[in-house]
Design a protein around this motif. Structure first.
Motif, PDB file in Angstrom:
ATOM      1  N   CYS A  80      31.650  50.375  39.535  1.00 52.66           N
ATOM      2  CA  CYS A  80      31.806  50.101  40.964  1.00 52.66           C
ATOM      3  C   CYS A  80      32.555  51.235  41.652  1.00 52.66           C
ATOM      4  O   CYS A  80      32.194  51.663  42.758  1.00 52.66           O
ATOM      5  CB  CYS A  80      32.558  48.790  41.171  1.00 52.66           C
ATOM      6  SG  CYS A  80      31.614  47.311  40.777  1.00 52.66           S
ATOM      7  N   ALA A  81      33.612  51.736  41.019  1.00 55.70           N
ATOM      8  CA  ALA A  81      34.381  52.838  41.595  1.00 55.70           C
ATOM      9  C   ALA A  81      33.536  54.104  41.687  1.00 55.70           C
ATOM     10  O   ALA A  81      33.577  54.829  42.689  1.00 55.70           O
ATOM     11  CB  ALA A  81      35.634  53.088  40.759  1.00 55.70           C
ATOM     12  N   SER A  82      32.744  54.384  40.652  1.00 52.86           N
ATOM     13  CA  SER A  82      31.880  55.570  40.651  1.00 52.86           C
ATOM     14  C   SER A  82      30.824  55.465  41.742  1.00 52.86           C
ATOM     15  O   SER A  82      30.536  56.443  42.443  1.00 52.86           O
ATOM     16  CB  SER A  82      31.213  55.729  39.290  1.00 52.86           C
ATOM     17  OG  SER A  82      32.161  55.952  38.272  1.00 52.86           O
ATOM     18  N   PRO A  87      40.879  39.098  39.089  1.00 48.88           N
ATOM     19  CA  PRO A  87      41.804  39.914  39.901  1.00 48.88           C
ATOM     20  C   PRO A  87      42.988  40.439  39.089  1.00 48.88           C
ATOM     21  O   PRO A  87      43.386  41.606  39.242  1.00 48.88           O
ATOM     22  CB  PRO A  87      42.260  38.936  40.994  1.00 48.88           C
ATOM     23  CG  PRO A  87      41.124  37.974  41.125  1.00 48.88           C
ATOM     24  CD  PRO A  87      40.621  37.794  39.727  1.00 48.88           C
ATOM     25  N   HIS A  88      43.553  39.604  38.226  1.00 51.88           N
ATOM     26  CA  HIS A  88      44.678  40.044  37.387  1.00 51.88           C
ATOM     27  C   HIS A  88      44.226  41.164  36.452  1.00 51.88           C
ATOM     28  O   HIS A  88      44.955  42.160  36.265  1.00 51.88           O
ATOM     29  CB  HIS A  88      45.220  38.876  36.582  1.00 51.88           C
ATOM     30  CG  HIS A  88      46.219  39.281  35.537  1.00 51.88           C
ATOM     31  ND1 HIS A  88      47.506  39.676  35.853  1.00 51.88           N
ATOM     32  CD2 HIS A  88      46.109  39.383  34.178  1.00 51.88           C
ATOM     33  CE1 HIS A  88      48.148  39.995  34.737  1.00 51.88           C
ATOM     34  NE2 HIS A  88      47.337  39.826  33.710  1.00 51.88           N
ATOM     35  N   THR A  89      43.044  41.021  35.873  1.00 51.30           N
ATOM     36  CA  THR A  89      42.536  42.053  34.954  1.00 51.30           C
ATOM     37  C   THR A  89      42.342  43.369  35.688  1.00 51.30           C
ATOM     38  O   THR A  89      42.694  44.437  35.169  1.00 51.30           O
ATOM     39  CB  THR A  89      41.208  41.596  34.334  1.00 51.30           C
ATOM     40  OG1 THR A  89      41.400  40.369  33.623  1.00 51.30           O
ATOM     41  CG2 THR A  89      40.660  42.650  33.378  1.00 51.30           C
ATOM     42  N   LEU A  90      41.806  43.316  36.901  1.00 48.65           N
ATOM     43  CA  LEU A  90      41.601  44.545  37.671  1.00 48.65           C
ATOM     44  C   LEU A  90      42.929  45.216  37.997  1.00 48.65           C
ATOM     45  O   LEU A  90      43.062  46.442  37.871  1.00 48.65           O
ATOM     46  CB  LEU A  90      40.838  44.230  38.963  1.00 48.65           C
ATOM     47  CG  LEU A  90      39.365  43.859  38.799  1.00 48.65           C
ATOM     48  CD1 LEU A  90      38.784  43.408  40.128  1.00 48.65           C
ATOM     49  CD2 LEU A  90      38.560  45.040  38.255  1.00 48.65           C
ATOM     50  N   ARG A  91      43.927  44.433  38.400  1.00 42.31           N
ATOM     51  CA  ARG A  91      45.234  45.022  38.703  1.00 42.31           C
ATOM     52  C   ARG A  91      45.861  45.641  37.453  1.00 42.31           C
ATOM     53  O   ARG A  91      46.484  46.707  37.520  1.00 42.31           O
ATOM     54  CB  ARG A  91      46.153  43.956  39.305  1.00 42.31           C
ATOM     55  CG  ARG A  91      45.842  43.621  40.771  1.00 42.31           C
ATOM     56  CD  ARG A  91      46.919  42.753  41.382  1.00 42.31           C
ATOM     57  NE  ARG A  91      46.877  41.406  40.833  1.00 42.31           N
ATOM     58  CZ  ARG A  91      46.216  40.395  41.385  1.00 42.31           C
ATOM     59  NH1 ARG A  91      45.526  40.591  42.504  1.00 42.31           N
ATOM     60  NH2 ARG A  91      46.230  39.201  40.827  1.00 42.31           N
ATOM     61  N   ARG A  92      45.672  44.962  36.318  1.00 39.24           N
ATOM     62  CA  ARG A  92      46.218  45.489  35.063  1.00 39.24           C
ATOM     63  C   ARG A  92      45.572  46.829  34.712  1.00 39.24           C
ATOM     64  O   ARG A  92      46.214  47.709  34.104  1.00 39.24           O
ATOM     65  CB  ARG A  92      45.994  44.472  33.948  1.00 39.24           C
ATOM     66  CG  ARG A  92      46.467  44.929  32.571  1.00 39.24           C
ATOM     67  CD  ARG A  92      46.485  43.767  31.575  1.00 39.24           C
ATOM     68  NE  ARG A  92      45.220  43.072  31.531  1.00 39.24           N
ATOM     69  CZ  ARG A  92      44.154  43.472  30.831  1.00 39.24           C
ATOM     70  NH1 ARG A  92      44.215  44.614  30.143  1.00 39.24           N
ATOM     71  NH2 ARG A  92      43.048  42.757  30.820  1.00 39.24           N
ATOM     72  N   LEU A  93      44.311  46.989  35.093  1.00 46.28           N
ATOM     73  CA  LEU A  93      43.591  48.234  34.805  1.00 46.28           C
ATOM     74  C   LEU A  93      43.845  49.314  35.852  1.00 46.28           C
ATOM     75  O   LEU A  93      43.357  50.436  35.714  1.00 46.28           O
ATOM     76  CB  LEU A  93      42.086  47.946  34.725  1.00 46.28           C
ATOM     77  CG  LEU A  93      41.635  47.069  33.548  1.00 46.28           C
ATOM     78  CD1 LEU A  93      40.175  46.661  33.723  1.00 46.28           C
ATOM     79  CD2 LEU A  93      41.828  47.796  32.226  1.00 46.28           C
ATOM     80  N   PRO A  95      41.781  44.573  43.470  1.00 42.51           N
ATOM     81  CA  PRO A  95      40.664  43.619  43.483  1.00 42.51           C
ATOM     82  C   PRO A  95      39.857  43.671  44.776  1.00 42.51           C
ATOM     83  O   PRO A  95      38.658  43.403  44.772  1.00 42.51           O
ATOM     84  CB  PRO A  95      41.358  42.262  43.315  1.00 42.51           C
ATOM     85  CG  PRO A  95      42.636  42.577  42.617  1.00 42.51           C
ATOM     86  CD  PRO A  95      43.060  43.910  43.151  1.00 42.51           C
ATOM     87  N   THR A  96      40.508  44.016  45.887  1.00 44.86           N
ATOM     88  CA  THR A  96      39.798  44.078  47.169  1.00 44.86           C
ATOM     89  C   THR A  96      39.153  45.440  47.415  1.00 44.86           C
ATOM     90  O   THR A  96      38.425  45.612  48.388  1.00 44.86           O
ATOM     91  CB  THR A  96      40.759  43.763  48.323  1.00 44.86           C
ATOM     92  OG1 THR A  96      41.837  44.717  48.313  1.00 44.86           O
ATOM     93  CG2 THR A  96      41.331  42.356  48.184  1.00 44.86           C
ATOM     94  N   GLY A  97      39.436  46.398  46.532  1.00 39.05           N
ATOM     95  CA  GLY A  97      38.908  47.742  46.728  1.00 39.05           C
ATOM     96  C   GLY A  97      37.606  48.012  46.006  1.00 39.05           C
ATOM     97  O   GLY A  97      37.034  49.099  46.147  1.00 39.05           O
ATOM     98  N   LEU A  98      37.136  47.037  45.228  1.00 38.13           N
ATOM     99  CA  LEU A  98      35.899  47.206  44.475  1.00 38.13           C
ATOM    100  C   LEU A  98      34.882  46.142  44.879  1.00 38.13           C
ATOM    101  O   LEU A  98      35.245  45.006  45.181  1.00 38.13           O
ATOM    102  CB  LEU A  98      36.168  47.093  42.964  1.00 38.13           C
ATOM    103  CG  LEU A  98      37.054  48.158  42.330  1.00 38.13           C
ATOM    104  CD1 LEU A  98      37.281  47.822  40.860  1.00 38.13           C
ATOM    105  CD2 LEU A  98      36.446  49.541  42.477  1.00 38.13           C
ATOM    106  N   ASP A  99      33.624  46.518  44.853  1.00 39.59           N
ATOM    107  CA  ASP A  99      32.538  45.580  45.155  1.00 39.59           C
ATOM    108  C   ASP A  99      32.177  44.820  43.879  1.00 39.59           C
ATOM    109  O   ASP A  99      31.108  44.994  43.302  1.00 39.59           O
ATOM    110  CB  ASP A  99      31.330  46.345  45.697  1.00 39.59           C
ATOM    111  CG  ASP A  99      30.173  45.414  46.083  1.00 39.59           C
ATOM    112  OD1 ASP A  99      30.405  44.187  46.190  1.00 39.59           O
ATOM    113  OD2 ASP A  99      29.048  45.913  46.267  1.00 39.59           O
ATOM    114  N   LEU A 100      33.109  43.986  43.435  1.00 32.66           N
ATOM    115  CA  LEU A 100      32.933  43.199  42.220  1.00 32.66           C
ATOM    116  C   LEU A 100      33.375  41.770  42.537  1.00 32.66           C
ATOM    117  O   LEU A 100      34.545  41.514  42.803  1.00 32.66           O
ATOM    118  CB  LEU A 100      33.771  43.778  41.071  1.00 32.66           C
ATOM    119  CG  LEU A 100      33.455  43.302  39.641  1.00 32.66           C
ATOM    120  CD1 LEU A 100      34.142  44.213  38.624  1.00 32.66           C
ATOM    121  CD2 LEU A 100      33.882  41.866  39.397  1.00 32.66           C
TER     122      LEU A 100
END
Length: 219
Positions: free
Chosen positions: A205-207, A141-147, A151-156
């Motif tokens: 996941c976003a694509s 989750p921290h890595t996703l926010r940094r990018l 974290p809740t917006g992706l199916d990961l």
């Protein structure tokens, strides 16, 4: 018939479990299995609405049966020869799970970039799981926010301590078996960290989410 070739018999769940303990030093534990009732495959848990028939832990305290011993694994699967082969995460590896569409896109990009990759499974419920170094699931989750992603917006989904993944040849109901998209071998014995894969997985996941939205909107 002369010259006719016969396909070798498929390896049993026990043979796969033994391979994982011996070749990869992975812990394993047996799960549920499929039983045919009136011609329909049903989960041994007896729940008619089971969401993962034949492919989940058989008991709440499944950690008590987790073992890295080939001898113990042989005993467990001799008792339940059709049991699913399940692998606990948070020990030898963690796992990053995404949709099959996102997983295929990410895998292709990672291979083109010659990025480090570990084993990858593909399951018949259209999910893919990437094996990464243990102890990193909590940092995703921290890595996703940094990018810049929520974290809740992706199916990961990150799986770590207290979770598990289904390994081949586990079957998911009538849909078929879990398979290796990238089989464990000597070349991928050293697993990548989550940071090596999360940027590409998140992008995929976003694509995939955008493509799905466009398909629904008909544009």
């Amino acid at each position: 018939m002369p010259g006719q070739r016969t396909a070798p018999p498929a390896a049993s769940p026990l043979e796969h479990a033994l391979r994982y303990t011996r070749e990869r030093a992975w812990d394993v534990f047996p799960g549920t299995w499929l039983e045919t009732v009136h011609g329909v495959p049903r989960c041994s848990c007896a729940d008619p609405a089971c969401p993962a028939p034949g492919a989940h832990p058989a008991r709440p305290r499944w950690t008590d049966e987790t073992t890295g011993s080939a001898t113990t694994a042989r005993h467990l699967w001799t008792t339940a020869p059709r049991a699913a082969v399940l692998l606990p995460t948070g020990r030898a590896f963690d796992a990053l799970e995404v949709s099959e569409a996102a997983g295929c896109l990410a895998l292709a990009r990672l291979e083109r970039m010659a990025a480090p990759l570990g084993p990858v499974t593909s399951s018949p419920d259209a999910r893919m799981t990437f094996f990464v170094l243990p102890g990193v699931a909590a940092t995703v989750p921290h890595t996703l926010r940094r990018l810049g992603w929520s974290p809740t917006g992706l199916d990961l989904r990150a799986k770590g301590e207290g979770d598990w993944v289904a390994a081949p040849p586990t079957r998911l109901g009538a849909h078929g078996p879990v398979q290796w998209a990238r089989e464990p071998n000597a070349a991928n014995r050293w697993l990548p960290g989550a940071d090596d894969l999360v940027p590409t997985l998140a992008y995929a996941c976003a694509s995939e989410a955008v493509d799905r939205t466009l398909a629904v909107d008909g544009t």
